[in-house]
Design a protein around this motif. Structure first.
Motif, PDB file in Angstrom:
ATOM      1  N   VAL A 155      -3.295  -7.194 -12.265  1.00 14.47           N
ATOM      2  CA  VAL A 155      -3.106  -8.073 -11.115  1.00 14.47           C
ATOM      3  C   VAL A 155      -1.625  -8.384 -10.983  1.00 14.47           C
ATOM      4  CG1 VAL A 155      -3.561 -10.346 -10.114  1.00 14.47           C
ATOM      5  CG2 VAL A 155      -5.393  -9.112 -11.294  1.00 14.47           C
ATOM      6  N   LEU A 156      -1.053  -8.108  -9.828  1.00 17.72           N
ATOM      7  CA  LEU A 156       0.342  -8.442  -9.568  1.00 17.72           C
ATOM      8  C   LEU A 156       0.375  -9.568  -8.547  1.00 17.72           C
ATOM      9  CD1 LEU A 156       0.315  -4.939  -9.689  1.00 17.72           C
ATOM     10  CD2 LEU A 156       2.632  -5.643 -10.318  1.00 17.72           C
ATOM     11  N   MET A 157       0.906 -10.717  -8.972  1.00 14.77           N
ATOM     12  CA  MET A 157       0.931 -11.901  -8.109  1.00 14.77           C
ATOM     13  C   MET A 157       2.374 -12.284  -7.820  1.00 14.77           C
ATOM     14  SD  MET A 157      -1.040 -15.549  -8.486  1.00 14.77           S
ATOM     15  CE  MET A 157      -0.323 -16.046 -10.048  1.00 14.77           C
ATOM     16  N   GLY A 158       2.737 -12.298  -6.540  1.00 18.58           N
ATOM     17  CA  GLY A 158       4.101 -12.652  -6.168  1.00 18.58           C
ATOM     18  C   GLY A 158       4.435 -12.113  -4.792  1.00 18.58           C
ATOM     19  N   TYR A 159       5.727 -11.966  -4.552  1.00 13.20           N
ATOM     20  CA  TYR A 159       6.200 -11.445  -3.268  1.00 13.20           C
ATOM     21  C   TYR A 159       7.552 -10.777  -3.493  1.00 13.20           C
ATOM     22  CZ  TYR A 159       9.500 -15.344  -3.122  1.00 13.20           C
ATOM     23  OH  TYR A 159      10.512 -16.220  -3.417  1.00 13.20           O
ATOM     24  N   GLY A 160       7.970  -9.939  -2.552  1.00 17.77           N
ATOM     25  CA  GLY A 160       9.256  -9.273  -2.675  1.00 17.77           C
ATOM     26  C   GLY A 160       9.229  -7.889  -2.073  1.00 17.77           C
ATOM     27  N   GLU A 161      10.302  -7.148  -2.282  1.00 19.17           N
ATOM     28  CA  GLU A 161      10.491  -5.852  -1.638  1.00 19.17           C
ATOM     29  C   GLU A 161       9.444  -4.815  -2.032  1.00 19.17           C
ATOM     30  OE1 GLU A 161      13.903  -3.583  -3.099  1.00 19.17           O
ATOM     31  OE2 GLU A 161      14.137  -5.056  -4.697  1.00 19.17           O
ATOM     32  N   LEU A 162       8.833  -4.962  -3.220  1.00 16.45           N
ATOM     33  CA  LEU A 162       7.848  -3.984  -3.683  1.00 16.45           C
ATOM     34  C   LEU A 162       6.420  -4.334  -3.270  1.00 16.45           C
ATOM     35  CD1 LEU A 162       9.101  -3.133  -7.292  1.00 16.45           C
ATOM     36  CD2 LEU A 162       9.505  -1.886  -5.167  1.00 16.45           C
ATOM     37  N   GLU A 163       6.266  -5.395  -2.490  1.00 14.69           N
ATOM     38  CA  GLU A 163       4.920  -5.807  -2.074  1.00 14.69           C
ATOM     39  C   GLU A 163       4.162  -4.685  -1.349  1.00 14.69           C
ATOM     40  OE1 GLU A 163       2.977  -9.206   0.820  1.00 14.69           O
ATOM     41  OE2 GLU A 163       4.696  -9.760  -0.451  1.00 14.69           O
ATOM     42  N   PRO A 164       4.788  -3.948  -0.399  1.00 11.79           N
ATOM     43  CA  PRO A 164       4.060  -2.846   0.253  1.00 11.79           C
ATOM     44  C   PRO A 164       3.609  -1.777  -0.743  1.00 11.79           C
ATOM     45  CG  PRO A 164       6.023  -3.415   1.508  1.00 11.79           C
ATOM     46  CD  PRO A 164       6.121  -4.152   0.216  1.00 11.79           C
ATOM     47  N   LEU A 165       4.449  -1.482  -1.749  1.00 16.02           N
ATOM     48  CA  LEU A 165       4.077  -0.487  -2.752  1.00 16.02           C
ATOM     49  C   LEU A 165       2.885  -0.966  -3.576  1.00 16.02           C
ATOM     50  CD1 LEU A 165       4.749   2.187  -4.243  1.00 16.02           C
ATOM     51  CD2 LEU A 165       6.210   0.825  -5.766  1.00 16.02           C
ATOM     52  N   VAL A 166       2.902  -2.237  -3.973  1.00 20.47           N
ATOM     53  CA  VAL A 166       1.796  -2.800  -4.754  1.00 20.47           C
ATOM     54  C   VAL A 166       0.507  -2.746  -3.940  1.00 20.47           C
ATOM     55  CG1 VAL A 166       0.896  -4.902  -5.807  1.00 20.47           C
ATOM     56  CG2 VAL A 166       3.298  -4.281  -6.141  1.00 20.47           C
ATOM     57  N   LYS A 167       0.571  -3.111  -2.679  1.00 14.49           N
ATOM     58  CA  LYS A 167      -0.615  -3.073  -1.821  1.00 14.49           C
ATOM     59  C   LYS A 167      -1.139  -1.646  -1.672  1.00 14.49           C
ATOM     60  CE  LYS A 167       0.362  -7.210   0.942  1.00 14.49           C
ATOM     61  NZ  LYS A 167       0.717  -7.734   2.283  1.00 14.49           N
ATOM     62  N   GLN A 168      -0.222  -0.696  -1.609  1.00 11.57           N
ATOM     63  CA  GLN A 168      -0.625   0.705  -1.493  1.00 11.57           C
ATOM     64  C   GLN A 168      -1.403   1.153  -2.734  1.00 11.57           C
ATOM     65  OE1 GLN A 168       2.648   3.393  -0.613  1.00 11.57           O
ATOM     66  NE2 GLN A 168       1.617   5.081  -1.642  1.00 11.57           N
ATOM     67  N   TYR A 169      -0.908   0.809  -3.913  1.00  9.65           N
ATOM     68  CA  TYR A 169      -1.608   1.145  -5.155  1.00  9.65           C
ATOM     69  C   TYR A 169      -2.948   0.418  -5.233  1.00  9.65           C
ATOM     70  CZ  TYR A 169       1.928   3.866  -7.721  1.00  9.65           C
ATOM     71  OH  TYR A 169       2.775   4.844  -8.155  1.00  9.65           O
ATOM     72  N   ALA A 170      -2.953  -0.869  -4.843  1.00 10.45           N
ATOM     73  CA  ALA A 170      -4.186  -1.653  -4.912  1.00 10.45           C
ATOM     74  C   ALA A 170      -5.263  -1.075  -3.997  1.00 10.45           C
ATOM     75  CB  ALA A 170      -3.899  -3.103  -4.537  1.00 10.45           C
ATOM     76  N   ALA A 171      -4.844  -0.502  -2.866  1.00 11.24           N
ATOM     77  CA  ALA A 171      -5.803   0.055  -1.916  1.00 11.24           C
ATOM     78  C   ALA A 171      -6.419   1.364  -2.414  1.00 11.24           C
ATOM     79  CB  ALA A 171      -5.119   0.281  -0.568  1.00 11.24           C
ATOM     80  N   SER A 172      -5.732   2.030  -3.335  1.00 12.19           N
ATOM     81  CA  SER A 172      -6.209   3.351  -3.751  1.00 12.19           C
ATOM     82  C   SER A 172      -6.665   3.428  -5.214  1.00 12.19           C
ATOM     83  CB  SER A 172      -5.108   4.399  -3.511  1.00 12.19           C
ATOM     84  OG  SER A 172      -3.901   4.023  -4.139  1.00 12.19           O
ATOM     85  N   HIS A 173      -6.589   2.307  -5.930  1.00 12.48           N
ATOM     86  CA  HIS A 173      -7.014   2.293  -7.337  1.00 12.48           C
ATOM     87  C   HIS A 173      -7.859   1.051  -7.612  1.00 12.48           C
ATOM     88  CE1 HIS A 173      -3.422   4.884  -7.334  1.00 12.48           C
ATOM     89  NE2 HIS A 173      -4.047   5.547  -8.298  1.00 12.48           N
ATOM     90  N   ARG A 174      -9.038   1.263  -8.187  1.00 10.85           N
ATOM     91  CA  ARG A 174      -9.972   0.162  -8.410  1.00 10.85           C
ATOM     92  C   ARG A 174      -9.515  -0.803  -9.499  1.00 10.85           C
ATOM     93  NH1 ARG A 174     -16.062   2.797  -8.227  1.00 10.85           N
ATOM     94  NH2 ARG A 174     -16.012   3.473  -6.025  1.00 10.85           N
ATOM     95  N   ASN A 175      -8.567  -0.415 -10.322  1.00 11.38           N
ATOM     96  CA  ASN A 175      -8.133  -1.271 -11.424  1.00 11.38           C
ATOM     97  C   ASN A 175      -6.777  -1.945 -11.161  1.00 11.38           C
ATOM     98  OD1 ASN A 175      -6.750   1.164 -11.573  1.00 11.38           O
ATOM     99  ND2 ASN A 175      -6.591   1.120 -13.816  1.00 11.38           N
ATOM    100  N   ILE A 176      -6.330  -1.947  -9.907  1.00  5.13           N
ATOM    101  CA  ILE A 176      -5.066  -2.599  -9.538  1.00  5.13           C
ATOM    102  C   ILE A 176      -5.321  -3.544  -8.375  1.00  5.13           C
ATOM    103  CG2 ILE A 176      -2.704  -2.260  -8.691  1.00  5.13           C
ATOM    104  CD1 ILE A 176      -2.728   0.487  -9.991  1.00  5.13           C
ATOM    105  N   TYR A 177      -4.816  -4.785  -8.480  1.00  2.00           N
ATOM    106  CA  TYR A 177      -5.057  -5.819  -7.469  1.00  2.00           C
ATOM    107  C   TYR A 177      -3.744  -6.528  -7.111  1.00  2.00           C
ATOM    108  CZ  TYR A 177      -9.975  -5.333  -8.800  1.00  2.00           C
ATOM    109  OH  TYR A 177     -11.238  -4.830  -9.064  1.00  2.00           O
ATOM    110  N   PHE A 178      -3.676  -6.962  -5.860  1.00  3.40           N
ATOM    111  CA  PHE A 178      -2.537  -7.764  -5.397  1.00  3.40           C
ATOM    112  C   PHE A 178      -3.004  -9.166  -5.039  1.00  3.40           C
ATOM    113  CE2 PHE A 178      -0.382  -9.467  -1.584  1.00  3.40           C
ATOM    114  CZ  PHE A 178       0.862  -9.739  -2.154  1.00  3.40           C
ATOM    115  N   LYS A 179      -2.198 -10.162  -5.441  1.00  2.49           N
ATOM    116  CA  LYS A 179      -2.480 -11.558  -5.103  1.00  2.49           C
ATOM    117  C   LYS A 179      -1.209 -12.201  -4.589  1.00  2.49           C
ATOM    118  CE  LYS A 179      -4.898 -15.516  -5.398  1.00  2.49           C
ATOM    119  NZ  LYS A 179      -4.022 -16.281  -4.484  1.00  2.49           N
ATOM    120  N   GLU A 180      -1.317 -12.907  -3.450  1.00  2.00           N
ATOM    121  CA  GLU A 180      -0.155 -13.581  -2.888  1.00  2.00           C
ATOM    122  C   GLU A 180       0.400 -14.618  -3.839  1.00  2.00           C
ATOM    123  OE1 GLU A 180      -3.070 -13.442  -1.446  1.00  2.00           O
ATOM    124  OE2 GLU A 180      -2.880 -12.243   0.380  1.00  2.00           O
ATOM    125  N   ALA A 181       1.676 -14.944  -3.687  1.00  2.00           N
ATOM    126  CA  ALA A 181       2.307 -15.981  -4.537  1.00  2.00           C
ATOM    127  C   ALA A 181       1.619 -17.316  -4.298  1.00  2.00           C
ATOM    128  CB  ALA A 181       3.798 -16.082  -4.205  1.00  2.00           C
TER     129      ALA A 181
END
Length: 261
Positions: A235-261
């Motif tokens: 789980v990656l929780m936060g914000y910043g320039e890599l947020e689109p990349l994190v969301k991309q991984y979260a959308a395509s992998h069941r074991n990766i999640y994004f949470k807003e700050a």
């Protein structure tokens, strides 16, 4: 101390360190009134009352929409400088905290015109930040070396950084204040499991903080993307320039999640 001014150049959207510090100052009875400056953004209030003792002023710079050329950035800085200096005189500030190396000259100026005490509050090893490179890094180093000697107190976030500042500038007026969460004693919970719909039995590996380069985020994403052991999730929780990349991984992998700050 009666009136305390904190200088930042952020929108103060997630200013957890500044909020914790100012709350501690008020609770300890060291200051009566706290003013926090930042930069305005369209979805945020220009003036905001945090509580009866603390308020935020997000400054609407006329030059904010100008292009990001060197000349425009300098003019923005001058406009911010002048408006904050006037505000400090009006509020009769007697303690000023600088939270960003580029604002050290402003902090020194406020100290002079108000007869205030100056605290330089480093949030990291300021001049070695990954945000600085080339001319910006050289300018930051020159600013810090020139103006840090006017600070009555320098706050650092670790003993290692304290040793660096003591060695680099020959300072003795240093104090370490860890950027820690408030002490709590929470029991077991399922908040992230429930909010993110993480399957039962999966243990969470969490990265909390700025989603920016230089913090090992990309290797974490690659590692979890390459191997799903069916026992752990990221789980990656936060914000910043890599947020689109994190969301991309979260959308395509069941074991990766994004949470807003």
């Amino acid at each position: 101390m009666r009136n305390n001014l904190h200088l930042t150049m952020t929108p103060l959207r997630y200013a957890s360190r500044v909020l914790k510090e100012t709350d501690s100052l008020v609770r300890a009875g060291l200051v009566e009134r706290v003013y926090i400056t930042g930069l305005h953004e369209t979805d945020l209030k220009e003036h905001e009352e945090i509580d009866s003792a603390r308020s935020v002023w997000r400054i609407r710079l006329r030059s904010r929409r100008w292009p990001r050329s060197l000349g425009s950035q300098l003019f923005k800085y001058i406009e911010f400088f002048v408006r904050v200096a006037r505000f400090a005189r009006l509020k009769r500030v007697d303690l000023v905290n600088v939270h960003y190396v580029a604002l050290l000259p402003l902090g020194v100026f406020v100290k002079w015109i108000c007869g205030a005490r100056l605290v330089y509050d480093t949030h990291e090893l300021e001049t070695e930040s990954i945000d600085f490179g080339g001319i910006r890094k050289l300018a930051a180093k020159r600013i810090e070396r020139t103006f840090i000697r006017y600070a009555d107190l320098v706050i650092v976030v670790s003993e290692g950084i304290r040793a660096w500042y003591a060695d680099a500038y020959g300072l003795s007026n240093l104090v370490t204040v860890l950027n820690c969460p408030r002490l709590e004693h929470p029991g077991p919970g399922r908040r992230l499991h429930d909010e993110l719909r993480i399957p039962d039995g999966r243990r969470i590996v969490i990265h909390q903080g700025g989603l920016v380069r230089g913090r090992g985020i990309e290797p974490l994403l690659d590692a979890f993307a390459a191997h799903d052991d069916q026992k752990h999730v990221l789980v990656l929780m936060g914000y910043g320039e890599l947020e689109p990349l994190v969301k991309q991984y979260a959308a395509s992998h069941r074991n990766i999640y994004f949470k807003e700050a």
